[in-house]
Write a protein that holds these residues in place. Structure first.
Motif, mmCIF file in Angstrom:
data_model
loop_
_atom_site.group_PDB
_atom_site.id
_atom_site.type_symbol
_atom_site.label_atom_id
_atom_site.label_comp_id
_atom_site.label_asym_id
_atom_site.label_seq_id
_atom_site.Cartn_x
_atom_site.Cartn_y
_atom_site.Cartn_z
ATOM 1 N N ALA A 93 64.337 16.342 86.904
ATOM 2 C CA ALA A 93 63.969 15.291 85.957
ATOM 3 C C ALA A 93 65.084 14.253 85.820
ATOM 4 O O ALA A 93 64.818 13.079 85.589
ATOM 5 N N ALA A 94 66.337 14.677 85.986
ATOM 6 C CA ALA A 94 67.470 13.755 85.892
ATOM 7 C C ALA A 94 67.701 13.013 87.204
ATOM 8 O O ALA A 94 68.541 12.127 87.271
ATOM 9 N N GLY A 95 66.965 13.369 88.253
ATOM 10 C CA GLY A 95 67.073 12.672 89.526
ATOM 11 C C GLY A 95 68.079 13.269 90.491
ATOM 12 O O GLY A 95 68.480 12.622 91.446
ATOM 13 N N PHE A 96 68.497 14.502 90.262
ATOM 14 C CA PHE A 96 69.451 15.163 91.149
ATOM 15 C C PHE A 96 68.720 16.074 92.115
ATOM 16 O O PHE A 96 67.726 16.697 91.774
ATOM 17 N N THR A 97 69.274 16.182 93.307
ATOM 18 C CA THR A 97 68.798 17.152 94.279
ATOM 19 C C THR A 97 69.829 18.266 94.339
ATOM 20 O O THR A 97 70.981 18.030 94.712
ATOM 21 N N LEU A 98 69.420 19.454 93.936
ATOM 22 C CA LEU A 98 70.331 20.596 93.978
ATOM 23 C C LEU A 98 70.411 21.113 95.402
ATOM 24 O O LEU A 98 69.394 21.473 95.993
ATOM 25 N N ASP A 99 71.621 21.124 95.957
ATOM 26 C CA ASP A 99 71.802 21.699 97.291
ATOM 27 C C ASP A 99 71.621 23.206 97.241
ATOM 28 O O ASP A 99 71.128 23.808 98.180
ATOM 29 N N SER A 100 72.035 23.812 96.115
ATOM 30 C CA SER A 100 71.803 25.238 95.928
ATOM 31 C C SER A 100 71.756 25.531 94.447
ATOM 32 O O SER A 100 72.375 24.849 93.644
ATOM 33 N N ALA A 101 70.974 26.528 94.083
ATOM 34 C CA ALA A 101 70.887 27.031 92.708
ATOM 35 C C ALA A 101 70.605 28.513 92.823
ATOM 36 O O ALA A 101 69.544 28.930 93.285
ATOM 37 N N ASP A 102 71.591 29.314 92.424
ATOM 38 C CA ASP A 102 71.484 30.765 92.583
ATOM 39 C C ASP A 102 71.796 31.453 91.268
ATOM 40 O O ASP A 102 72.711 31.054 90.545
ATOM 41 N N ALA A 103 71.044 32.506 90.968
ATOM 42 C CA ALA A 103 71.350 33.316 89.795
ATOM 43 C C ALA A 103 72.668 34.028 90.058
ATOM 44 O O ALA A 103 72.861 34.633 91.106
ATOM 45 N N ALA A 104 73.581 33.936 89.078
ATOM 46 C CA ALA A 104 74.926 34.501 89.275
ATOM 47 C C ALA A 104 75.186 35.657 88.333
ATOM 48 O O ALA A 104 76.319 35.978 88.032
ATOM 49 N N GLY A 105 74.177 36.274 87.821
ATOM 50 C CA GLY A 105 74.342 37.376 86.885
ATOM 51 C C GLY A 105 73.407 37.178 85.709
ATOM 52 O O GLY A 105 72.545 36.310 85.712
ATOM 53 N N ALA A 106 73.620 37.970 84.691
ATOM 54 C CA ALA A 106 72.755 37.911 83.513
ATOM 55 C C ALA A 106 72.976 36.600 82.770
ATOM 56 O O ALA A 106 74.055 36.348 82.241
ATOM 57 N N GLY A 107 71.967 35.758 82.773
ATOM 58 C CA GLY A 107 72.033 34.501 82.035
ATOM 59 C C GLY A 107 72.967 33.475 82.637
ATOM 60 O O GLY A 107 73.420 32.567 81.946
ATOM 61 N N GLN A 108 73.260 33.565 83.941
ATOM 62 C CA GLN A 108 74.135 32.601 84.599
ATOM 63 C C GLN A 108 73.479 32.048 85.854
ATOM 64 O O GLN A 108 72.714 32.732 86.521
ATOM 65 N N VAL A 109 73.821 30.784 86.161
ATOM 66 C CA VAL A 109 73.310 30.118 87.348
ATOM 67 C C VAL A 109 74.460 29.341 87.979
ATOM 68 O O VAL A 109 75.225 28.673 87.285
ATOM 69 N N THR A 110 74.580 29.443 89.294
ATOM 70 C CA THR A 110 75.555 28.655 90.040
ATOM 71 C C THR A 110 74.802 27.559 90.778
ATOM 72 O O THR A 110 73.839 27.846 91.491
ATOM 73 N N ILE A 111 75.244 26.300 90.584
ATOM 74 C CA ILE A 111 74.559 25.169 91.223
ATOM 75 C C ILE A 111 75.548 24.392 92.083
ATOM 76 O O ILE A 111 76.760 24.466 91.898
ATOM 77 N N ARG A 112 74.995 23.616 92.997
ATOM 78 C CA ARG A 112 75.779 22.718 93.855
ATOM 79 C C ARG A 112 74.978 21.445 94.031
ATOM 80 O O ARG A 112 73.807 21.488 94.414
ATOM 81 N N ILE A 113 75.607 20.293 93.713
ATOM 82 C CA ILE A 113 75.002 18.977 93.910
ATOM 83 C C ILE A 113 75.868 18.248 94.924
ATOM 84 O O ILE A 113 77.073 18.081 94.701
ATOM 85 N N GLY A 114 75.279 17.817 96.018
ATOM 86 C CA GLY A 114 76.049 17.193 97.095
ATOM 87 C C GLY A 114 76.543 15.805 96.782
ATOM 88 O O GLY A 114 77.641 15.423 97.177
#
Length: 160
Positions: A93-114
């Protein structure tokens, strides 16, 4: 007219003909550079700058809209459902393309925006924090394509 020009050219010595041809080639190159290439390059740079400004304005407007949205945003509660889904939808919705989005544990997410503009990405992250999603780890580097954009890596977690 063409016949007179041709006769005039053929009436010159071989050396003069070569010099006139070289002068013509140089003139064509100069006209191509100064009347076509430079203005075209300036127009492309102006369009690129206007696009970057529009992306920044878009990010600011989206952040303001998120801040003004209903009770979930006002109470600071994290959204219902999986955090990774919310982060993906919010980034889109903000106009970003996530290169990666991975669950990193309980209630955590790791993202990468190029590639993202600084103002837009920080406004988006601020909007997430107002929704109860904290930024645990943030890595910001200049994007490889340049243009004043950043490459962003972050670990997000749900506060509630």
């Amino acid at each position: 007219m063409i016949r007179r020009s041709r006769d005039w050219y053929l009436g010159r010595t071989r050396r003069e003909q070569i010099l006139l041809a070289a002068a013509g080639v140089i003139s064509v190159i100069l006209i191509a550079v100064f009347l076509i290439a430079i203005p075209l390059n300036n127009a492309i740079d102006t369009a690129r700058d206007r696009y970057a400004e529009a992306v920044i304005r878009h990010g600011r407007i989206d952040a303001k809209v998120e801040a003004l949205k209903g009770s979930d945003g006002a109470s600071g509660r994290a959204p219902g459902g999986p955090l990774i889904d919310f982060v993906r939808q919010s980034a889109q919705a903000a106009g970003f393309t996530l290169d990666s989005a991975d669950a990193a544990g309980a209630g955590q997410v790791t993202i990468r925006i190029g590639s993202a503009t600084p103002q837009a990405v920080f406004a988006w992250l601020g909007g997430l924090e107002s929704r109860g999603i904290a930024v645990d780890n943030l890595t910001v580097d200049p994007a490889p394509n340049g243009g004043g954009t950043l490459s962003v890596g972050a670990t997000l977690r749900s506060v509630s």
